[in-house]
Design a protein around this motif. Structure first.
Motif, mmCIF file in Angstrom:
data_model
loop_
_atom_site.group_PDB
_atom_site.id
_atom_site.type_symbol
_atom_site.label_atom_id
_atom_site.label_comp_id
_atom_site.label_asym_id
_atom_site.label_seq_id
_atom_site.Cartn_x
_atom_site.Cartn_y
_atom_site.Cartn_z
ATOM 1 N N HIS A 517 0.889 -1.313 0.034
ATOM 2 C CA HIS A 517 0.124 0.057 -0.077
ATOM 3 C C HIS A 517 0.860 1.241 -0.032
ATOM 4 N N GLY A 523 -0.440 4.152 -1.812
ATOM 5 C CA GLY A 523 -0.644 2.749 -3.021
ATOM 6 C C GLY A 523 0.650 2.512 -3.411
ATOM 7 N N ASN A 528 -4.455 2.943 -3.234
ATOM 8 C CA ASN A 528 -4.261 4.117 -2.407
ATOM 9 C C ASN A 528 -5.284 3.998 -1.228
ATOM 10 N N ASP A 532 -9.320 5.460 -1.070
ATOM 11 C CA ASP A 532 -9.994 4.405 -1.317
ATOM 12 C C ASP A 532 -11.369 4.431 -0.567
#
Length: 578
Positions: A517, A523, A528, A532
């Motif tokens: 991540h 991300g 991301n 998100d």
């Protein structure tokens, strides 16, 4: 390549065949299971509610009581009804905190189980007229040592009372029972005449609870063959202009040995909607719609039958002309537990709780909601108007208001706020669309709207957007004040314990999450986390970390991280969104 021997292939084929049979013949069960296991909230879609936060303020320890309803009066003071019938009046300080001014005792030293509390539309700051719903009896909720209950009043002990309170002292200037003889029985003595609300024309509405779990006798020891009454599981409407000169009006119906008929044109109290199992609170929204919440029944209860030849058949009232199907079978031990819902109440509509006296036989949406074979192919009642929102099972939605303040640039304005007793929080719902049903939902816990103690009712001060919530279990009122998000971050940064836990969450993230991540959650090979939408909301984020993502791209961490570690890494990820 994985090779399978003959026995393994046979097992796999049988498993696949069984799965296909379940999908073909029991799609409703599969859908129910999935919906109950995965609750995805549209929390802050498109950043629409970004920047909204509330600060929880614990009020003075002297504010104690089991407060069932909260209202702000025409004198801009907060009134709280206690479960024993007392009414407390608080001055609202400039800080939003409360200072007790007077305690009213409408019944003297006696206790009456009280829920509803609403000011009459003609009230003013020097003429405080207030209505309450109450009962002569206690219940499984609470036991009174000083109740006036006696045996002949138990079944029909519900009342609506009109009070006039002094604006200067704790004197009750007027105390009238307006309605008596409301049904008030069942195996647990726990469903009542609930909250009260007025419409713009001055008509009074209240919800009358059901007397059974699913419409027919719960069949507990010493119980009658059936327990629903003509007026139970309804929204009732009272036209005060039609009240007789001699009060109280006795509304005990013929099924209880009385004479009242709610279907007569000139009846002051009428049935507005039916099948509303146990709606704790209701609100007339500025969009012209009446909304209420329904607490669904637990499983293993019994439903009625429309078949006159069945030994379980209960004939409808003589005034009911039933022309529907006669093949709706009774179920003894219906499954599963039913979900809790919100409904947009239409006059004359039916909302899913059966009552054989009114020839309403189908539980909720029929085969969609009931697993028992007796309901195979059974559709909802032809008068069923549907649900506006599905809370899921065992949520216990109670208090409900429309948020009217323009704070946060009006982002919350006209949203519906509902206390969820089992989740100890507030959920935010936005009505819209052509039908004005719920089109978006938001977890209030993301905005700081969470407390311990079983939130029961709530009220907003529209002047500043402050929210007051009564806790049934923590015996107090909690204040939530709107604050700017940047101020919240400053407050958090001075909290040593908060920073310590945030640091722990960051360490867990760096050790387990940043490879996919990104170092700051921006991300990499995985989404991301800052933007998100699916991961927004603490409860939803915890669920994904614990169980993995729905598409299987992210593995489950429940066997690698402890529950505390999952909570702390969730808090850290949410802090990145700030």
């Amino acid at each position: 390549m994985i090779c399978m021997n003959g026995k393994s292939k046979k097992v796999a084929m049988l498993f696949t065949l069984g799965l296909l049979l379940i999908l073909v013949f029991y799609p409703n069960r599969i859908n129910r299971y999935i919906n109950r296991q995965i609750r995805i909230y549209n929390t802050m879609p498109n950043n629409e509610l970004d920047g909204i936060l509330f600060q929880k303020v614990n009020l003075d320890k002297t504010i104690k009581g089991q407060f069932t309803s909260l209202v702000i009066g025409p004198d801009h003071k907060l009134y709280a009804s206690e479960i024993n019938g007392q009414i407390l009046r608080f001055n609202i300080q400039p800080t939003g905190e409360l200072q007790l001014e007077h305690t009213f005792k409408p019944y003297g030293d006696l206790s009456k189980f009280t829920i509803g509390l609403a000011f009459d539309p003609i009230s003013s700051s020097d003429s405080l007229i207030i209505w309450t719903s109450n009962s002569e009896t206690d219940s499984d909720w609470v036991k009174f040592s000083n109740s006036s209950m006696n045996q002949d009043k138990i079944d029909w002990a519900g009342s609506i009372t009109r009070l006039q309170l002094s604006s200067e002292t704790d004197e009750v200037l007027r105390n009238e029972i307006i309605i008596k003889g409301l049904p008030r029985f069942g195996p647990n003595q726990e469903n009542f005449a609930n909250s009260i609300v007025f419409d713009e024309n001055g008509k009074l509405y209240f919800s009358q609870g059901a007397n059974t779990g699913m419409g027919w006798c719960d069949c507990e020891k010493k119980q009658k063959p059936f327990q629903e009454a003509s007026l139970s599981a309804t929204i009732l409407i009272l036209d005060t202009n039609k009240l007789p000169n001699e009060l109280p009006l006795d509304v005990k119906t013929k099924d209880g040995g009385g004479n009242y008929d709610p279907y007569q044109n000139n009846s002051p109290l009428k049935i507005y909607a039916t099948g509303v199992r146990n709606a704790y609170d209701l609100v007339w929204h500025s969009n012209g719609q009446l909304y209420t919440t329904i607490n669904g029944s637990g499983g293993n209860e019994n439903t009625p039958t429309s078949n006159p030849k069945s030994p379980y058949y209960v004939p409808p009232l003589s005034s009911i002309n039933y022309k529907g199907p006669k093949n709706i079978r009774a179920i003894i031990g219906a499954q599963p537990d039913q979900n809790d819902f919100m409904v947009r109440v239409e006059q004359g509509g039916y909302y899913g709780h059966p009552n054989p006296l009114r020839a309403e036989y189908v539980l909720n949406r029929g085969d969609i909601d009931v697993e028992n074979f007796e309901y195979n192919g059974i559709e909802a009642d032809t008068n069923f108007r549907g649900f506006s929102y599905d809370f899921g099972p065992h949520v216990a939605p109670t208090g409900i208001i429309e948020y009217k303040s323009k704070v946060f640039n009006g982002k919350l304005q006209n949203c519906i706020l509902v206390t969820r007793m089992q989740y100890n929080d507030i959920i935010i719902l936005r009505p819209g669309g052509s039908k004005k049903d719920i089109v978006q939902d938001y977890l209030g816990s993301d905005m700081g709207l969470v407390l311990d103690g079983g939130p029961l009712d709530l009220i907003e001060n529209p002047i500043n957007g402050n929210i007051y919530v009564s806790g049934f279990n923590n015996l107090t009122i909690t204040l939530f004040k709107p604050i700017r998000k940047e101020n919240f971050k400053i407050l958090s940064s001075t909290n040593e314990e908060f920073n310590k836990r945030l640091k722990t969450g960051k360490t867990i993230f760096q050790q387990n999450c940043q490879t996919c991540h990104g170092r700051e959650g921006q991300g990499a090979i995985a989404p991301n986390l800052i933007n998100d939408k699916e991961a927004k909301g603490k409860e939803n984020l915890k669920f994904i970390i614990k169980n993995g993502s729905a598409n299987g791209a992210m593995p489950a961490w429940k066997n690698k991280l402890s529950n505390d570690e999952i909570i702390e890494v969730s808090n850290y990820v949410l802090s990145l969104k700030q």
